[in-house]
Design an enzyme around this catalytic site. Structure first.
Site, PDB file in Angstrom:
ATOM      1  N   HIS A 192      17.115  -6.068   7.643  1.00 39.27           N
ATOM      2  CA  HIS A 192      16.890  -5.583   9.010  1.00 39.27           C
ATOM      3  C   HIS A 192      18.008  -4.676   9.475  1.00 39.27           C
ATOM      4  CE1 HIS A 192      13.526  -8.041   9.574  1.00 39.27           C
ATOM      5  NE2 HIS A 192      14.162  -9.183   9.570  1.00 39.27           N
ATOM      6  N   GLU A 433      -3.162   0.408  -7.313  1.00 38.53           N
ATOM      7  CA  GLU A 433      -1.777   0.179  -7.733  1.00 38.53           C
ATOM      8  C   GLU A 433      -1.683  -0.586  -9.052  1.00 38.53           C
ATOM      9  OE1 GLU A 433       0.248  -1.923  -4.554  1.00 38.53           O
ATOM     10  OE2 GLU A 433      -1.498  -3.145  -4.095  1.00 38.53           O
ATOM     11  N   ASP A 457       4.014  -0.292  -7.038  1.00 37.10           N
ATOM     12  CA  ASP A 457       3.440  -1.210  -8.026  1.00 37.10           C
ATOM     13  C   ASP A 457       2.847  -0.454  -9.204  1.00 37.10           C
ATOM     14  OD1 ASP A 457       3.882  -3.923  -7.326  1.00 37.10           O
ATOM     15  OD2 ASP A 457       2.700  -3.553  -5.526  1.00 37.10           O
ATOM     16  N   CYS A 504       0.941   5.869  -0.521  1.00 38.54           N
ATOM     17  CA  CYS A 504       1.851   5.171   0.388  1.00 38.54           C
ATOM     18  C   CYS A 504       3.038   4.502  -0.294  1.00 38.54           C
ATOM     19  CB  CYS A 504       1.087   4.147   1.220  1.00 38.54           C
ATOM     20  SG  CYS A 504       0.418   2.809   0.234  1.00 38.54           S
TER      21      CYS A 504
HETATM   22  C1  PEP Z   1       3.166   0.048  -3.361  1.00 46.50           C
HETATM   23  O1  PEP Z   1       3.012  -0.821  -4.232  1.00 46.50           O
HETATM   24  O2  PEP Z   1       3.436   1.250  -3.636  1.00 46.50           O
HETATM   25  C2  PEP Z   1       3.050  -0.287  -1.945  1.00 46.50           C
HETATM   26  C3  PEP Z   1       3.086   0.637  -1.010  1.00 46.50           C
HETATM   27  O3  PEP Z   1       2.962  -1.584  -1.603  1.00 46.50           O
HETATM   28  P1  PEP Z   1       4.204  -2.616  -1.616  1.00 46.50           P
HETATM   29  O4  PEP Z   1       5.461  -1.833  -1.826  1.00 46.50           O
HETATM   30  O5  PEP Z   1       4.146  -3.309  -0.315  1.00 46.50           O
HETATM   31  O6  PEP Z   1       3.849  -3.503  -2.781  1.00 46.50           O
HETATM   32 MG    MG Z   2       2.076  -2.707  -3.757  1.00 45.62          MG
END
Ligand code: PEP
Ligand code: MG
Length: 590
Positions: A192, A433, A457, A504
């Protein structure tokens, strides 16, 4: 050359040059186990309860005094207050006094160790780092027990703060007129304290190796928030170099902030939507301030992990509804719970041998339908606001997707029967992913309204590297031909099926990858709010024509080294500052 450099994790960009101020922390290392006579047990328990009450009282006071521009972060302190008020946590410590006939301090330590052990088994790095929160909360109580406080003393001059750790409450109370930057010995990339430092826009480095004892206070130091370095005893040359860098960064920041509310449109008119990834409700303000055009990924895990029990449908509905109204008319994509069996309460569930490949995300939800139902109902209730979309994480094949959709339809029909209104056509997407989802993207695209590519991922699974293991972090290669081809494959499959695709993962915040994603015509990207202005700046200064040509070369290449060189050359031609500020990225090493 400088006499000594300490290395840590950069969490907030920028440079500070100034005198060190070392926070004196209470020393809890001398605490020992002491026997308590049976007749004094209730007295000892009362001492502990009073310490909990006093710590709660302090935190409530901090909450009341949170300055207006930091109100968005009050939830972090509220979550600490919730931990303090959590009867089960307090009871755990009280039970240790009863059963072990031990002093309150030692009993609390035992309770902390147990709770931390539960968190330690969590595979997700963000959630695992909540271990720090448990420690910070407990230290407030311990401080009350031994009559010591970690609160920062008033500063008499501007300084760079060095501390073992800073709680969110400490950070919120920081006087930014006096504190130029800070570094802590504890903490990780997603602590945080890093989130707060970025909001406060002060450079920060956490997890600094060898920090404790390295400084006494008063020394001149340089804190480099780009590379995560603390330079002790800098020489003239070092000071001049960093002073220059500081000036350049300030003018770069001013430039990118000026245009951050403008659309991310290339010189030849191609537009990419720039969304934001958030974990906490209070980050929405930063999304708007930095020019985010909506929320592309709301990681919904935090509501589950910041507490001991499960959130109720009402609580989740309130969070999602509040967030959707705050974001409206921009869109909000809520990702359903992405935790593994081991990421919840360990007392309830067995720890898996290989959690990253285990009962994670959608697999967990399909096994724990009651938990899944509660969340789906809450999201559906929030959907009436009209700007909410939902996506399932970790979908690995069509069967799993069909199963998840079937359950979702059942929940919808239950709600219809109960007369609960929701948006019937709320857009439904999946995170792509897992390599098997990439390969079958054409099939999956028939079943959903959009894709969101999770490269964190995807890189982990396709290159076979544990994303939390720093020993294999050097193999994290976003421009590996396997990664680039996978992304292109998914984007093309989505577009052939007439659906949109977002990206993302962290790759979306990487200036070196942006031209490639543009060349692929990814519809939107979603990234941490603070990275948005810099990325928009890049998009607005390039042309689709150039990105398409670059992508063509990258797609024809077989080597990571060549790909890195191709993108580096392009970035260098147009954006020399970016190369300077982001040089910590490993693009010049092949
Ligand atoms: C990802 O896997 O790229 C993703 C955005 O999800 P997280 O990082 O929350 O697993
Ligand atoms: Mg992910």
């Amino acid at each position: 050359m400088a006499a000594h450099i300490l290395f840590g994790i950069p969490v907030s960009a920028g440079v500070a040059i100034g005198r060190a101020y070392c926070q004196n922390r209470c020393n809890f290392s001398g605490l020992t186990r002491q026997k308590v006579d049976i007749k004094n047990v209730s007295l000892e328990k009362q001492r502990l309860t009073q310490a909990f009450d006093a710590a709660c009282h302090d935190l409530k006071r901090v909450l009341e005094q949170v300055p207006e521009d930091l109100k968005e972060h009050a939830a972090i302190i509220e979550s600490h207050l919730m931990m303090l008020k959590d009867q089960k946590f307090q009871q755990r410590a009280l039970d240790h006094i009863d059963t072990g006939l031990i002093n309150a301090e030692w009993a609390l330590e035992q309770a902390v160790l147990e709770v931390q052990e539960m968190f330690a088994a969590i595979a997700d790095e963000y959630l695992r780092q909540r271990i720090q929160d448990v420690r910070l909360v407990a230290e407030r109580v311990l401080g009350k027990l031994i009559g010591c406080s970690n609160e920062l003393q008033a500063f008499t001059h501007r300084a760079i703060l060095f501390a073992r750790d800073l709680s969110p409450a400490d950070t919120i109370e920081l006087d930014v007129n006096k504190i130029m930057a800070f570094a802590t010995a504890q903490g990780g990339k997603t602590s945080h304290v890093g989130i707060l430092a970025r909001s406060l826009q002060i450079p920060a480095v956490v997890g600094v190796e060898g920090l404790e004892g390295a400084l006494t206070g008063g020394e001149v130091v340089i804190l480099d928030g780009f590379l995560g370095r603390i330079i002790l005893d800098p020489d003239e040359e070092e000071l001049a170099r960093y002073t220059d860098l500081q000036t350049q960064f300030e003018s770069y920041q001013a430039t990118i902030m000026r245009s951050c509310q403008l659309p991310a449109e290339t010189l030849d008119g191609y537009r990419m939507q720039i969304l934001a990834n958030i974990e906490l409700f209070e980050e929405v303000v930063a999304v708007n301030d930095n020019g985010g055009e909506g929320i592309g990924l709301f990681r919904s895990e935090y509501s589950y992990l910041s507490r001991v029990d499960m959130p109720t449908e009402e609580e989740l509905t309130e969070i999602y509804t509040d967030m959707a109204s705050l974001v409206a008319p921009k869109k909000l994509i809520i990702r359903t719970l992405d935790v593994g069996a081991d990421k919840l309460m360990r007392s309830q569930l067995p720890v898996e041998g290989n959690p990253a490949l285990g009962l994670r995300a959608i697999r967990y939800c399909l096994k724990h339908r009651d938990v899944f139902r509660t969340q789906l109902r809450a999201i559906l209730k929030a959907s009436v606001l009209g700007n909410v979309s939902m996506m399932f994480p970790m979908i690995s094949g069509i069967q799993e997707l069909v199963e998840a959709k079937k359950f979702y339809r059942e929940v919808q029909s239950e709600m219809r029967t109960q007369g609960i209104v929701f948006r019937e056509d709320m857009p439904l997407g999946i995170m792509v992913e897992v390599p098997s989802a990439v390969i079958t993207a054409d099939v999956l695209a028939q079943e959903v309204d959009f894709f969101s590519i999770g490269t964190n991922d995807l890189i982990q699974y396709s290159l076979g590297i544990d994303r939390t293991n720093k020993d294999v972090a050097y193999l994290y290669q976003p421009l590996h031909p396997a990664v680039v081809r996978s992304i292109k494959w998914v984007v093309d499959a989505a577009h052939r099926a007439g659906i949109e695709v977002c990206l993302c993962g962290e790759l979306a915040a990487d200036p070196f990858c942006i031209p490639i994603l543009m060349g692929m015509q990814v519809d939107s990207i979603s990234l941490g709010p603070q990275a948005i202005p810099g990325i928009k700046h890049i998009v607005r200064q390039t042309s689709m024509e150039e990105c398409t040509a670059l992508l063509k070369q990258v797609m024809a290449s077989h080597s990571v080294a060549r790909n890195n060189k191709l993108v580096r050359d392009m970035i260098f031609r147009h954006f020399p500052e970016e190369l300077l500020f982001y040089s910590s990225l490993a693009y010049d090493q092949d």
